[in-house]
Design a protein around this motif. Sequence first.
Motif, PDB file in Angstrom:
ATOM      1  N   GLU A  86       0.855  -1.184   0.000  1.00  0.00           N
ATOM      2  CA  GLU A  86       0.000   0.000   0.000  1.00  0.00           C
ATOM      3  C   GLU A  86       0.890   1.231   0.000  1.00  0.00           C
ATOM      4  N   SER A  87       0.320   2.344  -0.395  1.00  0.00           N
ATOM      5  CA  SER A  87       1.106   3.577  -0.473  1.00  0.00           C
ATOM      6  C   SER A  87       1.685   3.970   0.884  1.00  0.00           C
ATOM      7  N   VAL A  88       1.019   3.618   1.964  1.00  0.00           N
ATOM      8  CA  VAL A  88       1.543   3.935   3.289  1.00  0.00           C
ATOM      9  C   VAL A  88       2.872   3.220   3.530  1.00  0.00           C
ATOM     10  N   HIS A  89       3.019   2.013   2.988  1.00  0.00           N
ATOM     11  CA  HIS A  89       4.280   1.287   3.129  1.00  0.00           C
ATOM     12  C   HIS A  89       5.410   2.028   2.425  1.00  0.00           C
ATOM     13  N   VAL A  90       5.113   2.536   1.241  1.00  0.00           N
ATOM     14  CA  VAL A  90       6.122   3.262   0.471  1.00  0.00           C
ATOM     15  C   VAL A  90       6.491   4.555   1.188  1.00  0.00           C
ATOM     16  N   ARG A  91       5.491   5.237   1.747  1.00  0.00           N
ATOM     17  CA  ARG A  91       5.756   6.483   2.481  1.00  0.00           C
ATOM     18  C   ARG A  91       6.650   6.220   3.692  1.00  0.00           C
ATOM     19  N   ILE A  92       6.359   5.164   4.448  1.00  0.00           N
ATOM     20  CA  ILE A  92       7.167   4.828   5.630  1.00  0.00           C
ATOM     21  C   ILE A  92       8.584   4.437   5.210  1.00  0.00           C
ATOM     22  N   ALA A  93       8.688   3.661   4.140  1.00  0.00           N
ATOM     23  CA  ALA A  93      10.007   3.250   3.640  1.00  0.00           C
ATOM     24  C   ALA A  93      10.825   4.461   3.206  1.00  0.00           C
ATOM     25  N   ALA A  94      10.169   5.408   2.519  1.00  0.00           N
ATOM     26  CA  ALA A  94      10.860   6.617   2.066  1.00  0.00           C
ATOM     27  C   ALA A  94      11.365   7.436   3.248  1.00  0.00           C
ATOM     28  N   GLU A  95      10.525   7.607   4.261  1.00  0.00           N
ATOM     29  CA  GLU A  95      10.932   8.350   5.457  1.00  0.00           C
ATOM     30  C   GLU A  95      12.105   7.663   6.143  1.00  0.00           C
ATOM     31  N   THR A  96      12.055   6.345   6.222  1.00  0.00           N
ATOM     32  CA  THR A  96      13.132   5.579   6.858  1.00  0.00           C
ATOM     33  C   THR A  96      14.440   5.749   6.104  1.00  0.00           C
ATOM     34  N   ALA A  97      14.366   5.732   4.781  1.00  0.00           N
ATOM     35  CA  ALA A  97      15.562   5.848   3.947  1.00  0.00           C
ATOM     36  C   ALA A  97      16.013   7.294   3.761  1.00  0.00           C
ATOM     37  N   GLY A  98      15.173   8.246   4.173  1.00  0.00           N
ATOM     38  CA  GLY A  98      15.538   9.657   4.024  1.00  0.00           C
ATOM     39  C   GLY A  98      15.433  10.145   2.587  1.00  0.00           C
ATOM     40  N   VAL A  99      14.496   9.562   1.836  1.00  0.00           N
ATOM     41  CA  VAL A  99      14.300   9.973   0.448  1.00  0.00           C
ATOM     42  C   VAL A  99      12.841  10.361   0.245  1.00  0.00           C
ATOM     43  N   SER A 100      12.540  10.902  -0.921  1.00  0.00           N
ATOM     44  CA  SER A 100      11.156  11.269  -1.221  1.00  0.00           C
ATOM     45  C   SER A 100      10.344  10.008  -1.526  1.00  0.00           C
ATOM     46  N   VAL A 101       9.042  10.130  -1.401  1.00  0.00           N
ATOM     47  CA  VAL A 101       8.151   9.017  -1.736  1.00  0.00           C
ATOM     48  C   VAL A 101       8.316   8.671  -3.219  1.00  0.00           C
ATOM     49  N   ARG A 102       8.455   9.675  -4.033  1.00  0.00           N
ATOM     50  CA  ARG A 102       8.646   9.443  -5.469  1.00  0.00           C
ATOM     51  C   ARG A 102       9.890   8.605  -5.740  1.00  0.00           C
ATOM     52  N   THR A 103      10.975   8.886  -5.032  1.00  0.00           N
ATOM     53  CA  THR A 103      12.203   8.109  -5.193  1.00  0.00           C
ATOM     54  C   THR A 103      11.989   6.656  -4.780  1.00  0.00           C
ATOM     55  N   ALA A 104      11.279   6.441  -3.683  1.00  0.00           N
ATOM     56  CA  ALA A 104      10.998   5.073  -3.237  1.00  0.00           C
ATOM     57  C   ALA A 104      10.183   4.323  -4.287  1.00  0.00           C
ATOM     58  N   TRP A 105       9.207   4.989  -4.904  1.00  0.00           N
ATOM     59  CA  TRP A 105       8.436   4.357  -5.972  1.00  0.00           C
ATOM     60  C   TRP A 105       9.333   4.017  -7.156  1.00  0.00           C
ATOM     61  N   ARG A 106      10.273   4.890  -7.478  1.00  0.00           N
ATOM     62  CA  ARG A 106      11.210   4.624  -8.592  1.00  0.00           C
ATOM     63  C   ARG A 106      12.073   3.406  -8.288  1.00  0.00           C
ATOM     64  N   TRP A 107      12.565   3.341  -7.040  1.00  0.00           N
ATOM     65  CA  TRP A 107      13.360   2.173  -6.643  1.00  0.00           C
ATOM     66  C   TRP A 107      12.560   0.896  -6.843  1.00  0.00           C
ATOM     67  N   LEU A 108      11.307   0.927  -6.414  1.00  0.00           N
ATOM     68  CA  LEU A 108      10.449  -0.245  -6.536  1.00  0.00           C
ATOM     69  C   LEU A 108      10.206  -0.592  -8.004  1.00  0.00           C
ATOM     70  N   ALA A 109       9.971   0.414  -8.831  1.00  0.00           N
ATOM     71  CA  ALA A 109       9.741   0.171 -10.258  1.00  0.00           C
ATOM     72  C   ALA A 109      10.951  -0.503 -10.896  1.00  0.00           C
TER      73      ALA A 109
END
Length: 132
Positions: free
Chosen positions: A19-42
């Motif tokens: 879910e998007s909340v997982h990506v948001r939490i992961a991004a905050e943990t990694a210190g990156v933007s949510v958009r960057t976390a989505w790119r990593w996943l893609a």
Amino acid sequence: MRQVVVRRLLALDEAGMLESVHVRIAAETAGVSVRTAWRWLARARKGQTEPVYRRGGFMLAARPEVPKLLAAFEPGPGAMTDQGTVAWCEENIAGLEVSRHGLAGHHSPEDRPEELAAAINAWADRHGLARQ
């Protein structure tokens, strides 16, 4: 950190639980933007585990033998980089050396010129790069 975050997001995605909340939490943990976390996943979904960033044909992620310097300043008013950006650079740019400095704003060379010059000169000396 990136690899851990991507593995966890990929596992959730493959289980159909992402879910998007997982990506948001992961991004905050990694210190990156949510958009960057989505790119990593893609990229991970496509099997691209090692990112390659090109700029003018130069591959930043694949050339550790080419020394690079990032002068990182504590973010002040109008700063263009933050700790997350510096962390991303450290993780993704091979052969990068980061020199950390005090508070500076949007125009770091104007705010702290002597400190920046000293960092560049020391870096060039360490890598045997001639100054003209």
